[in-house]
Design a protein around this motif. Structure first.
Motif, PDB file in Angstrom:
ATOM      1  N   ILE A 113     139.673  56.221 122.438  1.00  0.00           N
ATOM      2  CA  ILE A 113     140.675  55.987 123.410  1.00  0.00           C
ATOM      3  C   ILE A 113     139.999  54.981 124.520  1.00  0.00           C
ATOM      4  O   ILE A 113     138.726  55.460 125.044  1.00  0.00           O
ATOM      5  CB  ILE A 113     141.131  57.158 123.974  1.00  0.00           C
ATOM      6  CG1 ILE A 113     142.260  57.680 123.380  1.00  0.00           C
ATOM      7  CG2 ILE A 113     141.878  56.778 125.573  1.00  0.00           C
ATOM      8  CD1 ILE A 113     141.933  58.451 122.053  1.00  0.00           C
ATOM      9  N   LEU A 114     140.126  53.749 124.827  1.00  0.00           N
ATOM     10  CA  LEU A 114     139.378  53.145 125.711  1.00  0.00           C
ATOM     11  C   LEU A 114     140.171  52.880 127.074  1.00  0.00           C
ATOM     12  O   LEU A 114     141.356  52.484 126.961  1.00  0.00           O
ATOM     13  CB  LEU A 114     139.120  51.729 125.336  1.00  0.00           C
ATOM     14  CG  LEU A 114     138.383  51.719 124.131  1.00  0.00           C
ATOM     15  CD1 LEU A 114     138.204  50.266 123.722  1.00  0.00           C
ATOM     16  CD2 LEU A 114     136.818  51.991 124.483  1.00  0.00           C
ATOM     17  N   GLY A 115     139.834  53.768 128.330  1.00  0.00           N
ATOM     18  CA  GLY A 115     140.405  53.501 129.432  1.00  0.00           C
ATOM     19  C   GLY A 115     139.768  52.129 129.908  1.00  0.00           C
ATOM     20  O   GLY A 115     138.589  52.149 130.433  1.00  0.00           O
ATOM     21  N   ASN A 116     140.480  50.914 130.110  1.00  0.00           N
ATOM     22  CA  ASN A 116     140.257  49.713 130.607  1.00  0.00           C
ATOM     23  C   ASN A 116     140.385  49.636 131.986  1.00  0.00           C
ATOM     24  O   ASN A 116     141.164  50.363 132.640  1.00  0.00           O
ATOM     25  CB  ASN A 116     141.105  48.771 129.773  1.00  0.00           C
ATOM     26  CG  ASN A 116     140.436  47.295 130.027  1.00  0.00           C
ATOM     27  OD1 ASN A 116     139.325  47.100 130.334  1.00  0.00           O
ATOM     28  ND2 ASN A 116     141.287  46.450 129.857  1.00  0.00           N
ATOM     29  N   LYS A 117     139.873  48.564 132.680  1.00  0.00           N
ATOM     30  CA  LYS A 117     139.974  48.182 133.965  1.00  0.00           C
ATOM     31  C   LYS A 117     139.225  49.091 135.067  1.00  0.00           C
ATOM     32  O   LYS A 117     139.598  49.249 136.231  1.00  0.00           O
ATOM     33  CB  LYS A 117     141.185  48.004 134.555  1.00  0.00           C
ATOM     34  CG  LYS A 117     142.118  46.854 133.407  1.00  0.00           C
ATOM     35  CD  LYS A 117     143.488  46.438 134.066  1.00  0.00           C
ATOM     36  CE  LYS A 117     144.022  45.417 132.780  1.00  0.00           C
ATOM     37  NZ  LYS A 117     145.484  45.158 133.478  1.00  0.00           N
ATOM     38  N   ILE A 118     138.057  49.631 134.430  1.00  0.00           N
ATOM     39  CA  ILE A 118     137.354  50.574 135.370  1.00  0.00           C
ATOM     40  C   ILE A 118     136.577  49.625 136.625  1.00  0.00           C
ATOM     41  O   ILE A 118     136.149  50.305 137.511  1.00  0.00           O
ATOM     42  CB  ILE A 118     136.317  51.471 134.841  1.00  0.00           C
ATOM     43  CG1 ILE A 118     135.278  50.500 134.073  1.00  0.00           C
ATOM     44  CG2 ILE A 118     137.028  52.410 133.827  1.00  0.00           C
ATOM     45  CD1 ILE A 118     134.009  51.071 133.604  1.00  0.00           C
ATOM     46  N   ASP A 119     136.844  48.121 136.371  1.00  0.00           N
ATOM     47  CA  ASP A 119     136.222  47.232 137.691  1.00  0.00           C
ATOM     48  C   ASP A 119     137.036  47.199 138.632  1.00  0.00           C
ATOM     49  O   ASP A 119     136.717  46.584 139.595  1.00  0.00           O
ATOM     50  CB  ASP A 119     135.880  45.957 136.872  1.00  0.00           C
ATOM     51  CG  ASP A 119     137.090  45.348 136.147  1.00  0.00           C
ATOM     52  OD1 ASP A 119     137.799  46.252 135.124  1.00  0.00           O
ATOM     53  OD2 ASP A 119     137.471  44.370 136.531  1.00  0.00           O
TER      54      ASP A 119
END
Length: 180
Positions: A113-119
């Protein structure tokens, strides 16, 4: 095709030699994405050195989700992308993930599971994402999981920023140890 370009660059940066894999990329459509969401299922065979990957980007809009089951046969891993910034859709993402995790044909398939947009400021933390996806206390750890007990399915959450090219490499290294 953005997803395949990204995936190719990930594989090129990792030492995943002499493996073949069928990997499904799943997740909800992204209404805030800079790139055009996948409209129709696409696949691409990628070869890097002696690695051969067949990657399937099935799209995540409501109609595309109906065909996901058609691609479950002989899959080696599932990469499930979640927009960590779009908190309003966590419940919808959890519903789709729960359906995948409870599908008998995927019972032994590793899930990354990749939690994207941590930027993006105010994106969910890893703990917050785990909580909303119902994964607190059920993931298997970021190290090697002993698969001697066949009832254990490797399942882990990694936070990343695809745009900033950070975080997902560790996730792919983790899932690659389960690809035979």
């Amino acid at each position: 095709m953005f997803l395949f370009d990204w995936f190719y660059s990930v594989l090129a940066s990792l030492g995943l030699w002499q493996k073949e894999a069928k990997i499904l990329f799943l997740g909800l459509d992204n209404r805030l994405v800079q790139h055009q969401p996948t409209q129709h299922p696409t696949s691409e065979e990628l070869s890097i050195g002696k690695i051969k990957f067949k990657a399937f980007d099935l799209g995540g809009h409501q109609i595309a989700r109906r065909v996901w089951k058609d691609y479950y046969a002989k899959v080696d891993a599932v990469v499930y992308l979640v927009d960590a910034y779009d908190k309003e859709r966590f419940a919808e993402s959890k519903k789709e993930l729960d359906a995948l995790l409870s599908d008998e044909s995927l019972a032994t398939v590793p899930f990354l599971i990749l939690g994207n947009k941590i930027d993006i400021p105010y994106a969910a933390s890893e703990d917050e994402l785990r909580f909303h996806l119902g994964l607190s206390g059920v993931t298997t750890g970021k190290g090697k999981v002993n698969l001697a007990d066949s009832s254990v399915r490797p399942l882990e959450v990694f936070m990343c920023s695809i745009v900033r090219k950070m975080g997902y490499g560790d996730g792919f290294k983790w899932v690659s140890q389960y690809i035979k």
